[in-house]
Write an enzyme that holds these catalytic residues in place. Structure first.
Site, short mmCIF file in Angstrom:
data_model
loop_
_atom_site.label_atom_id
_atom_site.label_comp_id
_atom_site.label_asym_id
_atom_site.label_seq_id
_atom_site.Cartn_x
_atom_site.Cartn_y
_atom_site.Cartn_z
N THR A 22 -8.60 4.76 -3.61
CA THR A 22 -9.22 3.49 -3.97
C THR A 22 -10.74 3.55 -4.05
O THR A 22 -11.36 2.92 -4.90
CB THR A 22 -8.83 2.44 -2.89
OG1 THR A 22 -7.41 2.37 -2.86
CG2 THR A 22 -9.39 1.08 -3.20
N SER A 67 -3.36 9.21 -2.92
CA SER A 67 -3.05 10.16 -1.84
C SER A 67 -1.57 10.17 -1.47
O SER A 67 -1.12 11.05 -0.74
CB SER A 67 -3.93 9.92 -0.61
OG SER A 67 -3.47 8.84 0.15
N THR A 98 -6.37 6.49 1.56
CA THR A 98 -6.11 6.29 2.99
C THR A 98 -4.66 6.61 3.39
O THR A 98 -4.40 6.93 4.55
CB THR A 98 -6.40 4.83 3.40
OG1 THR A 98 -5.63 3.96 2.58
CG2 THR A 98 -7.87 4.51 3.26
N ASP A 99 -3.74 6.52 2.41
CA ASP A 99 -2.33 6.61 2.79
C ASP A 99 -1.97 7.90 3.52
O ASP A 99 -1.19 7.88 4.47
CB ASP A 99 -1.44 6.45 1.54
CG ASP A 99 -1.47 5.01 1.02
OD1 ASP A 99 -1.90 4.11 1.79
OD2 ASP A 99 -1.09 4.79 -0.14
N THR A 175 -4.49 8.18 12.96
CA THR A 175 -3.29 7.70 12.27
C THR A 175 -3.64 6.40 11.56
O THR A 175 -4.51 5.66 12.02
CB THR A 175 -2.12 7.56 13.28
OG1 THR A 175 -0.92 7.36 12.58
CG2 THR A 175 -2.32 6.42 14.26
N THR A 287 6.43 11.15 20.41
CA THR A 287 6.87 9.78 20.65
C THR A 287 6.62 8.86 19.46
O THR A 287 5.64 9.03 18.73
CB THR A 287 6.21 9.19 21.92
OG1 THR A 287 6.59 7.81 22.03
CG2 THR A 287 4.69 9.27 21.86
N1 ASP Z 1 -2.73 4.44 -2.35
C1 ASP Z 1 -4.12 4.71 -2.12
C2 ASP Z 1 -4.24 6.16 -1.69
O1 ASP Z 1 -3.91 6.48 -0.58
C3 ASP Z 1 -4.68 3.80 -1.09
C4 ASP Z 1 -6.10 4.10 -0.72
O2 ASP Z 1 -6.82 4.81 -1.35
O3 ASP Z 1 -6.52 3.58 0.29
O4 ASP Z 1 -4.68 6.96 -2.47
#
Ligand code: ASP
Length: 352
Positions: A22, A67, A98-99, A175, A287
């Site tokens: 993003t 990602s 972020t994913d 995480t 866990t």
């Molecule tokens: N789907 C996007 C990715 O992980 C979300 C992001 O960039 O935060 O590439």
């Protein structure tokens, strides 16, 4: 992959590596949805970068990826790129979706050995051209941390980290905890390495500095990905457990257990665990809880797993356990040796 021009020619230097996600997307008139923008123009999007007394070069992956499509091949490319450019830069900032950022940061922490420079993953929840974007702050602070040094010229954070929402976290402790909020990442079992307020405060006692007499950066790019993840849950069937734990293509299974490492105590479950372990597979207990650790001595159900040959992942995240297994199995053919090393703290991923 393309290399873009230098933005400034000054003393210290950072390599900004854009893999996708993003943060580097914007709306383009006439087109539907978000599209990646040319990162060579990053200083036009974030003019604040020009105020840094450092050179910022950028490197853009081609193709750029969401990602969710990250594969270990990307980690291998990143490790090679950092190795190739290691001497030319003071630090590296990796822009990543972020994913799967916590998976990538975890894997890189094992693949880069003898690291003496910061490798900071960052990204954003809102694209960088949006008025309320979190991308600018994340990027600007990451660049500052990537060049931060002590009086003797040593990097303040020579680790693979994630910077997000004012916090610098150890990569293999992180995480993703929030799908929509700016506070997307947490490191529940380890303190933040730095916090950005008016100043960036470094938590030196928690940062790993390594030995000064390093042999330089070594990378390990052989990865063995024959790992499955079994999340135990009420109602899980014998057939599903059998398929995962006894799969012929699987060398290791991360078992996500309840609480402090407990799973089903029924005979059928323990019989499959025993059969899987006896066949030589590496079984790791982590866990499902966000914080705390596995202690297989606490309850009879945990003890039964231990007696059946399951190895403790202690307070390791699933993301770190996966990267560690890929790395260890890629470098070692002996499953017993891999099990031993899984219980050892290699890169600050477990509290042991
Ligand atoms: N789907 C996007 C990715 O992980 C979300 C992001 O960039 O935060 O590439």
């Amino acid at each position: 992959m393309r290399l873009f021009r230098d933005l400034q020619a000054k003393a210290s230097a950072v390599l900004l590596i854009y893999t996708g996600g993003t943060i580097g997307m914007k709306e383009r008139s006439g087109e539907e949805g978000l599209v990646p923008f040319d990162f060579g123009g990053i200083a036009d999007e974030v003019p604040e970068l020009r105020k840094f007394a450092c050179r910022i070069d950028s490197f853009t992956f081609d193709p750029l990826i969401d990602s969710s499509d990250v594969e270990p091949a990307l980690w291998q490319q990143l490790a090679r790129l950092i190795k190739e450019r290691y001497d030319a830069y003071d630090g590296f900032v990796i822009l990543h979706g972020t994913d799967t950022m916590a998976y990538s940061a975890s894997a890189l922490s094992f693949m880069l050995d003898g690291l003496r420079k910061p490798v900071i993953f960052t990204g954003s929840q809102l694209p960088i051209d949006r008025p309320r974007t979190d991308g600018k702050e994340n990027l600007i602070s990451s660049v500052e941390i990537a060049t931060a040094k002590d009086d003797e010229g040593r990097a303040l954070v020579p680790e693979v980290c994630i910077f997000f929402d004012s916090k610098l976290l150890r990569g293999n402790r992180s995480t993703k905890v929030n799908a929509t909020g700016f506070d997307a990442f947490a490191s529940p079992n380890y303190p933040a390495l730095a916090t950005a307020g008016i100043n960036i405060k470094y938590n030196n006692r928690s940062i790993h500095y390594g030995s000064e007499k390093g042999r330089g950066l070594k990378i390990e790019t052989s990865l063995d990905t024959r790992v499955s993840i079994l999340k135990v849950h009420p109602g899980i069937t014998e057939q599903v457990v059998r398929d995962i734990l006894l799969g012929s293509q699987t060398r290791a299974v991360i078992i996500e257990t309840y609480g402090s490492g407990n799973a089903i105590s029924k005979d059928w479950f323990l019989d499959i665990i025993r059969e899987s372990s006896a066949s030589g597979k590496i079984l790791i207990n982590v866990t499902q809880c966000l914080s705390g650790d596995v202690n297989m001595n606490l309850y009879a159900t945990g003890r039964a797993l231990k007696n059946a040959g399951v190895v403790s992942g202690y307070d390791c995240t699933t993301e770190a356990a996966l990267g560690k297994l890929f790395y260890l199995m890629g470098t070692c053919n002996d499953n017993e040796q891999v099990k031993l090393l899984m219980e050892r703290n290699l890169k600050g991923e477990i509290s042991k």
